[in-house]
Write an enzyme that holds these catalytic residues in place. Structure first.
Site, PDB file in Angstrom:
ATOM      1  N   ASP A  78       0.839  -1.197   0.000  1.00 16.58           N
ATOM      2  CA  ASP A  78       0.000   0.000   0.000  1.00 16.58           C
ATOM      3  C   ASP A  78       0.874   1.247   0.000  1.00 16.58           C
ATOM      4  O   ASP A  78       1.910   1.290   0.666  1.00 16.58           O
ATOM      5  CB  ASP A  78      -0.894  -0.003   1.249  1.00 16.58           C
ATOM      6  CG  ASP A  78      -2.141   0.841   1.086  1.00 16.58           C
ATOM      7  OD1 ASP A  78      -2.273   1.530   0.059  1.00 16.58           O
ATOM      8  OD2 ASP A  78      -2.996   0.820   1.993  1.00 16.58           O
ATOM      9  N   HIS A 130      -8.255  -1.049  -9.259  1.00 22.61           N
ATOM     10  CA  HIS A 130      -8.060  -0.001  -8.258  1.00 22.61           C
ATOM     11  C   HIS A 130      -7.001   1.004  -8.705  1.00 22.61           C
ATOM     12  O   HIS A 130      -7.208   2.225  -8.604  1.00 22.61           O
ATOM     13  CB  HIS A 130      -7.660  -0.645  -6.933  1.00 22.61           C
ATOM     14  CG  HIS A 130      -7.470   0.331  -5.810  1.00 22.61           C
ATOM     15  ND1 HIS A 130      -8.514   1.033  -5.257  1.00 22.61           N
ATOM     16  CD2 HIS A 130      -6.344   0.737  -5.144  1.00 22.61           C
ATOM     17  CE1 HIS A 130      -8.065   1.817  -4.290  1.00 22.61           C
ATOM     18  NE2 HIS A 130      -6.751   1.657  -4.204  1.00 22.61           N
TER      19      HIS A 130
END
Length: 316
Positions: A151, A224
């Protein structure tokens, strides 16, 4: 950063191993408002006092105020782009707004530092506020989210991070301030883990093990990573600074990601959410939302460290 620039809060501090996110609402009455204003002058000192107890702990606290709280606490002038959290998406897949007047983003290498500072800050606020959300986040292996992917790979660094997050001459009274948007996501790990690694990679748009972006020829437009890249009218990418962290309670079956994004304007983060929840084009939404549900949402303005201290003397 120019010498004339006010000192910012710790928006661009390095990502740490631990964090506590606290969202509180301001209780009724002028006494509560007065207590919060006075507290603004104490945040930096309390952070220094607790931080000195651990060398290399990298303790910091970022404090932000929502649209509703700013007017009641400080009045005019107000940050140019401060407004309520804007909701996006249909009812079954929605970025929803939830109550919150103040945000505390506390981070450090060790949870004991975060815990002690949160305790001191909340004691100082006393009965002036009510906690509506509290999350303890942790670093998961090599900066991975609960769903197993790295992330924050595309975060800007150094001067680029400052340029992306700190307000400049576009709002002179609030230079070195920032905007921060937070959301708490819960993941359906049973459904997610039922996917093959290749299917998960198509949802995210990156390889799982090596964290390399999929080639444009194979990356779905509903992935995403495809929908969270925002560009301006000249085709230049608009960066935000993410400091997301996993959280969870395995015994309760709770697995989540606390999304926190800093930017010098809410616009790029809001465009990102619109792409994710509505779709680009409409209907081509972020397929990660088939496995992740946003259960909170708030937008806050982060004054510079200098202004935060000065706000103790402000009256609306």
């Amino acid at each position: 950063m120019p010498e004339s620039m006010p000192e910012p809060q710790a928006v661009c501090s390095p990502i740490t191993r631990s964090a506590i996110y606290l969202v509180v609402t301001l209780n009724p009455g002028e006494a509560a408002a007065e207590q919060v204003r006075g507290w603004c002058a104490d945040v930096a000192g309390l952070t220094r006092s607790v931080g000195k107890r651990s060398q290399g702990g990298n303790l910091s606290c970022v404090c932000g105020f929502a649209d509703s709280a700013w007017d009641r606490l400080f009045g005019q002038p107000r940050p140019a782009n401060l407004h309520g959290f804007r909701e996006f998406g249909p009812p079954a897949r929605r970025a929803l707004a939830t109550p919150g007047d103040l945000l505390l983003h506390i981070r450090a290498e060790h949870m004991d530092l975060c815990f002690e500072l949160a305790t001191q800050l909340m004691q100082a606020l006393g009965d002036a506020v009510t906690v509506v959300d509290e999350v303890q986040g942790f670093r998961y292996f090599d900066m991975r989210s609960i769903i197993g992917f790295v992330d924050g790979t595309e975060n800007p660094e150094g001067r680029k991070a400052e340029a992306s997050t700190l307000i400049g001459d576009e709002d002179p009274a609030f230079r070195a301030g920032s905007y921060v948007l937070v959301q708490k996501y819960l993941h359906n790990m049973t459904a997610w883990n039922a996917l093959s690694v290749e299917a998960q990679e198509r949802v995210i748009g990156r390889t799982k093990l090596s964290d390399i972006e999929l080639d444009e020829s194979v990356k779905p437009s509903c992935s995403h990573s495809a929908l969270t890249v925002i560009t301006d009218s000249n085709g230049e990418e608009l960066k935000i600074l993410r400091d997301n962290m996993p959280f969870g309670r395995p015994g309760a079956g709770e697995f989540g990601t606390y999304f926190i994004g800093y930017a010098r304007s809410p616009v790029p983060i809001e465009r990102m959410l619109e792409n994710m929840f509505v779709g680009n084009p409409e209907g081509n939404y972020d397929r990660l939302l088939d496995f992740s549900t946003a259960v909170t949402g708030g937008l806050f303005f982060v004054p510079s460290a200098d202004l935060l201290e000065d706000l103790a003397q402000r009256t609306p």
